[in-house]
Design an enzyme around this catalytic site. Structure first.
Site, mmCIF file in Angstrom:
data_model
loop_
_atom_site.group_PDB
_atom_site.id
_atom_site.type_symbol
_atom_site.label_atom_id
_atom_site.label_comp_id
_atom_site.label_asym_id
_atom_site.label_seq_id
_atom_site.Cartn_x
_atom_site.Cartn_y
_atom_site.Cartn_z
ATOM 1 N N ASP A 192 88.771 16.049 -41.634
ATOM 2 C CA ASP A 192 87.339 16.282 -41.441
ATOM 3 C C ASP A 192 86.502 15.020 -41.524
ATOM 4 O OD1 ASP A 192 87.280 19.041 -40.910
ATOM 5 O OD2 ASP A 192 87.670 19.479 -43.010
ATOM 6 N N ASP A 236 90.153 24.300 -36.882
ATOM 7 C CA ASP A 236 88.968 23.459 -37.086
ATOM 8 C C ASP A 236 89.205 22.025 -36.620
ATOM 9 O OD1 ASP A 236 89.555 25.520 -39.002
ATOM 10 O OD2 ASP A 236 87.834 24.940 -40.207
#
Length: 387
Positions: free
Chosen positions: A108, A167
């Site tokens: 991320d 994601d």
């Protein structure tokens, strides 16, 4: 009393549907501007906003996966308004993440840096933002597992040796952006490899997606498939579907590879008939108590932004119209009183009613920073559309 409530609700819906989009944009950005200024005033130098629960703001450390979204939200407000006060705050909040590449990071870092430093450079063209973008992309690429052809999402654990989550498609945007900025084609190659392997393994026959796949890092074999934050391993967790829609739309925009456009359209065409009438998905499309299940504004905002962009990329005019229509419906719903906060309320977040993880009993029916970011991005994107 019920008749009065229903009549009022119907009137609000009518106003929302007839409001000119320029007026909607001005109204929402005014709220966003006020909320962002209030949020900035209360934040310490070493934290970012996480959520607001039971009347209390919860903040995160700078290494938290969502830390780039508040700076990103500020850059979206600046893009819409040109407000110099917001510009100064956006720069200040972005600079708080200057040391992010020295942290023990994860996949991320793409979210963290592209929404903050990436948007800062896109908005200003100032080269001062470039070194962090370059370093972050290099660090993200360092998570690539060549034998499996994927970027590992989380650290290895007893539960998953080499986990990859849907994601992660979103973080490929940092690699594509940096590939072009710094003439590093190897970053594009890594991003395409990850997108291709994910397309092969992560999707069911109906184009819904699992949340987590565990790979054998030595040969790329898939060990197990799970939906960690959804209702069940076989269910369509709504935010996961949103990540898939956005991720492949973005990959087609960045690469021009037709296979990514086809995948984005397949996901979009799966979603359209499954979304509720107002466009905001339940937290999981297969949750057992629909229509009494919670909605997820964050998934709706992500989808809206992706639908807007996909409407400009598809070569099918009917699909373009359908994607744009759904995006507008989602934006209008989120811009109504049920979801849009009043200035000074909602812990200074913009949107209400997002869902983090119901199975984990975490961030349930609360505001979330990434909902705000993708909501404003959707509005800004919609404003660039040609009639």
């Amino acid at each position: 009393m019920r008749k009065i409530f229903l009549a009022t609700a119907a009137l609000l819906a009518l106003v929302s549907c007839t409001e000119k989009f320029d007026d909607l944009t001005a109204r929402v950005m005014d709220v966003a501007r006020q909320q962002c200024i209030l949020m900035d005033e209360r934040l310490a130098d070493n934290v970012m906003p996480k959520t607001f629960k039971d009347g209390i703001n919860e903040d995160s450390p700078l290494k938290w996966w969502c830390s780039g979204f508040f700076p990103g939200t500020l850059w979206e407000v600046y893009q819409a308004t040109g407000d110099e006060e917001i510009l100064a705050i956006a720069a200040k909040q972005t600079l708080k993440l200057s040391g992010i590449c020295h942290e023990d990071t994860h996949h991320d870092i793409g979210f963290q840096v592209n929404s903050s430093f990436g948007n800062a450079y896109r908005a200003t063209g100032d080269p001062c933002w470039l070194p962090v973008i370059d370093s972050a992309a290099t660090k993200l690429a360092g998570r690539f597992i060549p034998a499996a052809g994927i970027i590992q999402s989380w650290k290895s654990s007893k539960k998953w040796d080499c986990p990859v989550i849907i994601d992660n498609m979103m973080n490929l945007e940092l690699l594509e952006y940096a590939s072009k900025l710094f003439d590093k084609p190897q970053l594009d190659a890594i991003a395409c490899s990850h997108a291709d392997v994910t397309m092969k393994n992560h999707f069911r026959d109906d184009y819904t997606t699992w949340h987590v796949l565990a790979y054998d890092r030595s040969n790329g074999d898939v060990i197990k498939k799970q939906t960690h934050q959804g209702y069940s391993d076989d269910s369509a967790w709504s935010r996961g579907q949103a990540w898939a829609l956005y991720g492949y739309t973005m990959m087609y925009r960045e690469t021009g590879h037709e296979r990514y456009l086809a995948q984005a359209e397949n996901v979009a065409d799966m979603l359209l008939p499954r979304l509720p009438g107002d466009g905001i998905p339940y937290w999981d499309f297969d949750a057992p108590k629909i229509p009494k299940e919670l909605r997820d504004a964050s998934a709706g905002a992500i989808m809206a932004s992706a639908f807007v962009e996909l409407s400009t990329l598809t070569k099918d005019k009917a699909k373009s119209k359908a994607y744009r229509k759904m995006a507008l419906r989602q934006i209008r719903t989120l811009s109504g009183k049920e979801y849009l906060a009043a200035p000074g309320e909602n812990g200074c977040f913009i949107l209400k009613h997002s869902v983090g993880s119901i199975p984990g009993n975490s961030e349930v029916d609360v505001p979330l920073s990434y909902a705000d970011y993708y909501y404003l991005e959707a509005i800004n994107r919609f404003n660039t559309l040609e009639d």
